[in-house]
Scaffold this active site. Sequence first.
Site, PDB file in Angstrom:
ATOM      1  N   SER A  26      30.264  60.585  36.128  1.00  0.00           N
ATOM      2  CA  SER A  26      31.216  59.592  35.592  1.00  0.00           C
ATOM      3  C   SER A  26      32.152  60.201  34.543  1.00  0.00           C
ATOM      4  O   SER A  26      31.911  61.303  34.042  1.00  0.00           O
ATOM      5  CB  SER A  26      30.443  58.437  34.944  1.00  0.00           C
ATOM      6  OG  SER A  26      29.436  57.996  35.814  1.00  0.00           O
TER       7      SER A  26
HETATM    8  C1  LIG Z   1      27.723  57.338  39.344  1.00  0.00           C
HETATM    9  S1  LIG Z   1      26.358  58.158  40.081  1.00  0.00           S
HETATM   10  C2  LIG Z   1      25.302  58.535  38.720  1.00  0.00           C
HETATM   11  C3  LIG Z   1      25.820  59.524  37.743  1.00  0.00           C
HETATM   12  C4  LIG Z   1      24.724  60.235  37.000  1.00  0.00           C
HETATM   13  N1  LIG Z   1      24.113  59.449  35.954  1.00  0.00           N
HETATM   14  C5  LIG Z   1      25.201  61.578  36.482  1.00  0.00           C
HETATM   15  O1  LIG Z   1      25.151  61.827  35.277  1.00  0.00           O
HETATM   16  O2  LIG Z   1      25.630  62.380  37.320  1.00  0.00           O
HETATM   17  C6  LIG Z   1      25.415  56.814  40.795  1.00  0.00           C
HETATM   18  C7  LIG Z   1      24.109  57.300  41.373  1.00  0.00           C
HETATM   19  O3  LIG Z   1      23.279  56.167  41.596  1.00  0.00           O
HETATM   20  C8  LIG Z   1      22.460  56.482  42.683  1.00  0.00           C
HETATM   21  N2  LIG Z   1      21.843  55.250  43.170  1.00  0.00           N
HETATM   22  C9  LIG Z   1      22.376  54.303  43.981  1.00  0.00           C
HETATM   23  N3  LIG Z   1      21.474  53.332  44.221  1.00  0.00           N
HETATM   24  C10 LIG Z   1      20.348  53.676  43.530  1.00  0.00           C
HETATM   25  C11 LIG Z   1      19.071  53.084  43.388  1.00  0.00           C
HETATM   26  N4  LIG Z   1      18.756  51.932  44.011  1.00  0.00           N
HETATM   27  N5  LIG Z   1      18.152  53.708  42.634  1.00  0.00           N
HETATM   28  C12 LIG Z   1      18.448  54.885  42.004  1.00  0.00           C
HETATM   29  N6  LIG Z   1      19.652  55.497  42.113  1.00  0.00           N
HETATM   30  C13 LIG Z   1      20.586  54.894  42.866  1.00  0.00           C
HETATM   31  C14 LIG Z   1      23.389  57.172  43.667  1.00  0.00           C
HETATM   32  O4  LIG Z   1      22.673  57.941  44.612  1.00  0.00           O
HETATM   33  C15 LIG Z   1      24.236  58.014  42.709  1.00  0.00           C
HETATM   34  O5  LIG Z   1      23.729  59.312  42.608  1.00  0.00           O
END
Ligand SMILES: C[S@@+](CC[C@H](N)C(=O)[O-])C[C@H]1O[C@@H](n2cnc3c(N)ncnc32)[C@H](O)[C@@H]1O
Length: 261
Positions: free
Chosen positions: A88
């Site tokens: 992000s």
């Molecule tokens: C915007 S990215 C996260 C960015 C992360 N915090 C970083 O520092 O890189 C959103 C993430 O949420 C994950 N995601 C989506 N649904 C999810 C779930 N139900 N449980 C855990 N992770 C999930 C996706 O795979 C994705 O990697």
Amino acid sequence: MSPPNNIAAAELRARFVAALGEGHSSPWLAAFADVPRERFVPTFHRQDGRGQWNEVSAADPGYLETVYADTALTTQLDEHGVPTSSSSEPRLMLAMLDALNVKAGDTVYELGTGTGYNAALLASRLGSDNVVSADVDPELVQLARKRLAQSRLHPLVYAGDGAEGYPARAPYDRIIATAGLRCIPPPLLAQVQEGAVIVAPIGFGVARVVASDKGEAAGRFLPTPAFFMPRRTPGTKPAFAAWTFGLSRRPRFRPRTCSTG
Ligand SMILES: C[S@@+](CC[C@H](N)C(=O)[O-])C[C@H]1O[C@@H](n2cnc3c(N)ncnc32)[C@H](O)[C@@H]1O
């Protein structure tokens, strides 16, 4: 002596942290200075004018400058070119981390490990033992663990639906979600104690709510608008089209009226 790329990265990181801190002092700036973002984003995808995605890596001109810009970096696409993971915008990350209002010794649960960069910032500030992070994608989890270990950080990172939480380490003092939610998932509300702060993207904003002793949470949206990749359940894709919202400006979550679907 460090190789030239490391020197360039260190200089860019110092400038990046100075820019993040302009007019804004935050204890998280030390973590941004400590953790090299390029380690967590060795490649990213950039869309050209025709909508075509191209991979950008350290060998490409401008790579490091983009890594140290206040930009979200798309790090994973599905077979249709739909983004499924990203790092992000750093300024938004900082706003969300500040909103957590952590104190030394707090335990934090993160939904959405992604690249592992935010987990690294959390572990750098609070200590690896105080951080648990989940991603629904096992491949992302493996990569994040490797990058965290290279930074000598060892938070508990696991593959699973982050909306279920990780009860074995509960109760948590703080929860941060970095995937878009429709509500605060009831299992997460059940894994915090009274007064715990939860920061989570809901709709087109980021809610900051405080848990009550009744297992509910209420609060406000941060002033910064934001949209995160929607949470997906294991084996499914983000359902961008399914988002419709009727949220008030003062989010209030009661487990029984909240469906995470
Ligand atoms: C915007 S990215 C996260 C960015 C992360 N915090 C970083 O520092 O890189 C959103 C993430 O949420 C994950 N995601 C989506 N649904 C999810 C779930 N139900 N449980 C855990 N992770 C999930 C996706 O795979 C994705 O990697």
